[in-house]
Motif scaffolding. Structure first.
Motif, PDB file in Angstrom:
ATOM      1  N   LYS A  37     -11.557   1.512  -2.328  1.00 14.71           N
ATOM      2  CA  LYS A  37     -11.860   1.208  -1.085  1.00 14.71           C
ATOM      3  C   LYS A  37     -11.240  -0.140  -0.735  1.00 14.71           C
ATOM      4  N   VAL A  38     -11.603  -1.150  -1.691  1.00 14.57           N
ATOM      5  CA  VAL A  38     -11.365  -2.661  -1.588  1.00 14.57           C
ATOM      6  C   VAL A  38      -9.687  -2.593  -1.685  1.00 14.57           C
ATOM      7  N   PHE A  39      -9.079  -1.822  -2.967  1.00 13.88           N
ATOM      8  CA  PHE A  39      -7.774  -1.830  -2.926  1.00 13.88           C
ATOM      9  C   PHE A  39      -6.883  -1.230  -1.685  1.00 13.88           C
ATOM     10  N   THR A  40      -7.562  -0.327  -1.317  1.00 12.81           N
ATOM     11  CA  THR A  40      -7.154   0.174  -0.046  1.00 12.81           C
ATOM     12  C   THR A  40      -7.071  -0.640   1.355  1.00 12.81           C
ATOM     13  N   ILE A  41      -8.022  -1.403   1.471  1.00 13.90           N
ATOM     14  CA  ILE A  41      -8.161  -2.225   2.485  1.00 13.90           C
ATOM     15  C   ILE A  41      -7.305  -3.428   2.302  1.00 13.90           C
ATOM     16  N   VAL A  42      -7.066  -3.864   1.193  1.00  7.66           N
ATOM     17  CA  VAL A  42      -6.236  -5.003   0.780  1.00  7.66           C
ATOM     18  C   VAL A  42      -4.660  -4.647   1.253  1.00  7.66           C
ATOM     19  N   THR A  43      -4.589  -3.290   0.678  1.00 10.32           N
ATOM     20  CA  THR A  43      -3.154  -2.985   0.995  1.00 10.32           C
ATOM     21  C   THR A  43      -2.734  -2.766   2.367  1.00 10.32           C
ATOM     22  N   VAL A  44      -3.684  -2.104   3.170  1.00 15.15           N
ATOM     23  CA  VAL A  44      -3.342  -2.098   4.693  1.00 15.15           C
ATOM     24  C   VAL A  44      -3.507  -3.384   5.401  1.00 15.15           C
ATOM     25  N   PHE A  79      -2.263  -6.103   4.193  1.00 14.80           N
ATOM     26  CA  PHE A  79      -0.829  -6.812   3.828  1.00 14.80           C
ATOM     27  C   PHE A  79       0.251  -5.902   4.063  1.00 14.80           C
ATOM     28  N   LEU A  80       0.083  -4.711   4.469  1.00 16.40           N
ATOM     29  CA  LEU A  80       1.098  -3.789   5.021  1.00 16.40           C
ATOM     30  C   LEU A  80       1.853  -4.544   6.118  1.00 16.40           C
ATOM     31  N   PRO A  81       1.389  -4.828   7.234  1.00 10.18           N
ATOM     32  CA  PRO A  81       2.319  -5.456   8.176  1.00 10.18           C
ATOM     33  C   PRO A  81       2.940  -6.613   7.924  1.00 10.18           C
ATOM     34  N   LEU A  82       2.496  -7.448   7.059  1.00 12.46           N
ATOM     35  CA  LEU A  82       3.011  -8.640   6.466  1.00 12.46           C
ATOM     36  C   LEU A  82       4.287  -8.401   5.808  1.00 12.46           C
ATOM     37  N   THR A  83       3.949  -7.123   5.047  1.00 11.89           N
ATOM     38  CA  THR A  83       5.279  -6.814   4.160  1.00 11.89           C
ATOM     39  C   THR A  83       6.277  -6.482   5.181  1.00 11.89           C
ATOM     40  N   LEU A  84       5.904  -5.447   6.226  1.00  7.55           N
ATOM     41  CA  LEU A  84       6.992  -5.101   7.305  1.00  7.55           C
ATOM     42  C   LEU A  84       7.762  -6.459   7.888  1.00  7.55           C
ATOM     43  N   LEU A  85       6.775  -7.493   8.184  1.00  3.98           N
ATOM     44  CA  LEU A  85       7.604  -8.718   8.768  1.00  3.98           C
ATOM     45  C   LEU A  85       8.477  -9.285   7.812  1.00  3.98           C
TER      46      LEU A  85
END
Length: 281
Positions: A222-229, A231-237
């Motif tokens: 759950k922690v890994f999933t939340i961290v991924t979510v 930073f996903l918009p930041l990765t997009l930017l």
């Protein structure tokens, strides 16, 4: 006559037995209890629960109206039987049936205290194991299961012996001895029931421990999933502004870099607020 011999020297008892009986014993065909017309044969795997020794040793008992022979597989079992007979020196003159009764009384002496201590150890360790504070929890549970399985097999064979002895098909035992043997059988039943209850407790503890491990692994995922979510918009930017387009208007603007940082912070904080509102954090 009463003798204690290792199985390797059982020939010393041959003069006092029928040759067919001796050959039958020597061939190792003896079951846990066998009743014949003039004698009984008892065989069980002795397990010293009061020591660190985990191996068991076969003890074979031949009993008729005049003779009582203990044939032991190894030196540890022979020493145990001899020590018991020395402790019962005042009962050796009361006859073989009384001696065999007192032998089993000594054999079971202190077993309930050992089982109570075993139960206390499990109860004391249960909270630490289920809380995840015991790093050696799984090995401890496996050790308990092995010990309880040995105890179960040990008491099952003794329980079967006492039941068969109480039947007294050859009238080798007097009525008062039969009553005492029946009491021993009831006591062994209690020991066996306690062992089975402890087995159930340990099994439930193992299932609970495995469930807790699964919950901890789910929390980690759950922690890994939340961290991924997060930073996903930041990765997009960063991916967007990492493209080699020369005429993007934002690249010519002096405040583009601070604005991008602000947008990233707003996105991360907004996602954190949303996750907390949904109770995902």
């Amino acid at each position: 006559m009463q003798l204690v011999l290792p199985l390797s020297r059982m020939a010393e008892a041959a003069p006092y037995m029928d040759p067919k009986v001796f050959r039958y014993i020597h061939e190792g065909q003896t079951e846990s209890f066998e009743s014949f017309e003039t004698f009984n044969l008892l065989a069980f795997n002795w397990y010293d629960i009061h020591s660190d020794r985990t191996d068991d040793s076969k003890v074979l008992i031949y009993m008729d109206r005049k003779d009582l022979f203990f044939l032991c597989e190894d030196a540890e079992a022979e020493h145990f039987v001899r020590q018991n007979l020395e402790d019962m020196a005042d009962t050796t003159s009361q006859g073989n049936e009384k001696l065999i009764y007192h032998f089993f009384v000594h054999l079971l002496r202190g077993d309930m205290a050992y089982l109570d201590q075993f139960e206390s150890e499990i109860d004391d360790s249960e909270a630490e194991i289920l809380a995840g504070r015991d790093r050696d929890a799984l090995n401890r549970i496996i050790s308990w299961r092995r010990e309880l399985l040995r105890l179960k097999h040990y008491y099952e064979q003794l329980d079967a012996i006492f039941d068969e002895m109480a039947a007294n098909d050859n009238d080798l035992l007097a009525p008062d001895t039969l009553k005492r043997i029946t009491i021993l059988g009831m006591r062994t039943d209690r020991y066996l029931s306690k062992v089975c209850n402890l087995q159930e407790i340990v099994s439930q503890m193992r299932e609970a421990y495995q469930s807790q491990l699964s919950i901890q692994q789910n929390d980690l995922m759950k922690v890994f999933t939340i961290v991924t979510v997060l930073f996903l918009p930041l990765t997009l930017l960063t991916g967007w502004y990492g493209m080699n387009f020369i005429h993007m208007p934002e690249l010519q603007w002096r405040f583009s870099y601070p604005v991008l940082i602000a947008i990233s912070l707003v996105v991360v904080l907004g996602l954190v607020w949303y996750f907390k509102r949904k109770k995902w954090l």
